[in-house]
Write an enzyme that holds these catalytic residues in place. Sequence first.
Site, PDB file in Angstrom:
ATOM      1  N   MET A  58       3.306  -0.475   3.224  1.00 54.39           N
ATOM      2  CA  MET A  58       3.003  -1.201   2.389  1.00 54.39           C
ATOM      3  C   MET A  58       2.312  -2.493   2.947  1.00 54.39           C
ATOM      4  O   MET A  58       1.792  -3.508   1.331  1.00 54.39           O
ATOM      5  CB  MET A  58       4.484  -1.646   1.182  1.00 54.39           C
ATOM      6  N   GLU A  59       1.828  -2.523   3.906  1.00 54.46           N
ATOM      7  CA  GLU A  59       1.070  -3.828   3.938  1.00 54.46           C
ATOM      8  C   GLU A  59       0.207  -3.674   4.740  1.00 54.46           C
ATOM      9  O   GLU A  59      -0.385  -4.262   5.445  1.00 54.46           O
ATOM     10  CB  GLU A  59       2.225  -5.372   4.935  1.00 54.46           C
TER      11      GLU A  59
ATOM     12  N   GLU B 201      13.963  -7.735  11.749  1.00 53.94           N
ATOM     13  CA  GLU B 201      13.585  -7.777  12.485  1.00 53.94           C
ATOM     14  C   GLU B 201      12.525  -9.177  12.899  1.00 53.94           C
ATOM     15  O   GLU B 201      12.494  -8.806  14.494  1.00 53.94           O
ATOM     16  CB  GLU B 201      11.644  -6.895  12.407  1.00 53.94           C
TER      17      GLU B 201
ATOM     18  N   ASP C 295      12.137   6.420   7.218  1.00 53.74           N
ATOM     19  CA  ASP C 295      12.940   8.111   6.071  1.00 53.74           C
ATOM     20  C   ASP C 295      11.487   8.592   5.719  1.00 53.74           C
ATOM     21  O   ASP C 295       9.937   8.069   6.673  1.00 53.74           O
ATOM     22  CB  ASP C 295      12.846   6.985   4.895  1.00 53.74           C
TER      23      ASP C 295
ATOM     24  N   GLY D 215       7.429   4.919   5.525  1.00 56.76           N
ATOM     25  CA  GLY D 215       7.864   6.089   5.678  1.00 56.76           C
ATOM     26  C   GLY D 215       7.014   7.409   6.193  1.00 56.76           C
ATOM     27  O   GLY D 215       5.586   7.675   6.458  1.00 56.76           O
TER      28      GLY D 215
HETATM   29  N1  ADE Z   1       8.052   1.575   4.304  1.00 59.67           N
HETATM   30  C1  ADE Z   1       9.525   2.049   4.784  1.00 59.67           C
HETATM   31  N2  ADE Z   1       8.920   2.860   4.080  1.00 59.67           N
HETATM   32  C2  ADE Z   1       8.549   3.358   2.848  1.00 59.67           C
HETATM   33  C3  ADE Z   1       8.057   4.613   2.104  1.00 59.67           C
HETATM   34  N3  ADE Z   1       8.560   5.205   2.254  1.00 59.67           N
HETATM   35  N4  ADE Z   1       7.255   4.251   1.326  1.00 59.67           N
HETATM   36  C4  ADE Z   1       6.345   2.898   1.549  1.00 59.67           C
HETATM   37  N5  ADE Z   1       6.198   1.946   2.384  1.00 59.67           N
HETATM   38  C5  ADE Z   1       8.128   2.184   2.932  1.00 59.67           C
END
Ligand code: ADE
Length: 248
Positions: free
Chosen positions: A192-193, A12, A216, A78
């Site tokens: 996660m951030e 990115e 996802d 996600g």
């Molecule tokens: N970033 C992208 N997909 C994720 C997921 N399934 N869990 C945590 N962080 C993500």
Amino acid sequence: MTIAILSALPQEQEGLVHALSDAKGTAHAGRMFWRGRLHGHDVVCALSGIGKVAAATTATALIERFGARRIAFTGVAGGLGEGVRVGDVVVADEYLQHDLDASPIFPRWEMPGYGRTRLPCDPEMTAALLAAAQACVAEAGEDLRAAHATTAPRAHQGLIASGDQFVGTAGASSALAQGLRAAGHEVLAVEMEGAAVAQACLDYGVPFAAMRTVSDRADDSAHVDFAEFVRVVASRYALRVVDGFLRR
Ligand code: ADE
């Protein structure tokens, strides 16, 4: 005023750094920070790193060392919310940390010392990101067909949850979504951030906004979808949205 663009993935960031004029790289705290000009703004670009601590360190360095007075985050997530599909974009209006649990001393998910569970995003920046994301999804057909999306992509606005965990099973994602829903937190996406950056920005009084492209559904095929999505789509998406955001 310096605007920081924080990216989750090298794919990115690449296009963004390329687009900077007078780009100058500085190594600091084991990371690279790229300063330059873009669409009339002083911009500094950095990779957040993966996980909350890495992201908070990066945000702190951006503010303390590089003078960032606004931070915008782009990344992937996600999809947890109903109707949040691969290829959609989620613009955060609030964040929480789904792995924060100081109960029974504090209520589950509450941030000790802050008296709150949810972290706010800046309304003006969020509106600009959402408008840029809406324009982007409207013209994203080609890339998304390549990533096997079957429906027209949409832009959503709402709550995103962050934690130090890749959510990669259907069981884990439904437990997460249902647990939070039962407490009144309707979460659209997980990553996660973002909440860590939101917390650092709250501490420093720096306006913050974030957009996440859904790579996802945080289910059993999340790891496969994630890899394919990052390869095909995420890089182009992030560049387009940031471009639109900075022009607004
Ligand atoms: N970033 C992208 N997909 C994720 C997921 N399934 N869990 C945590 N962080 C993500």
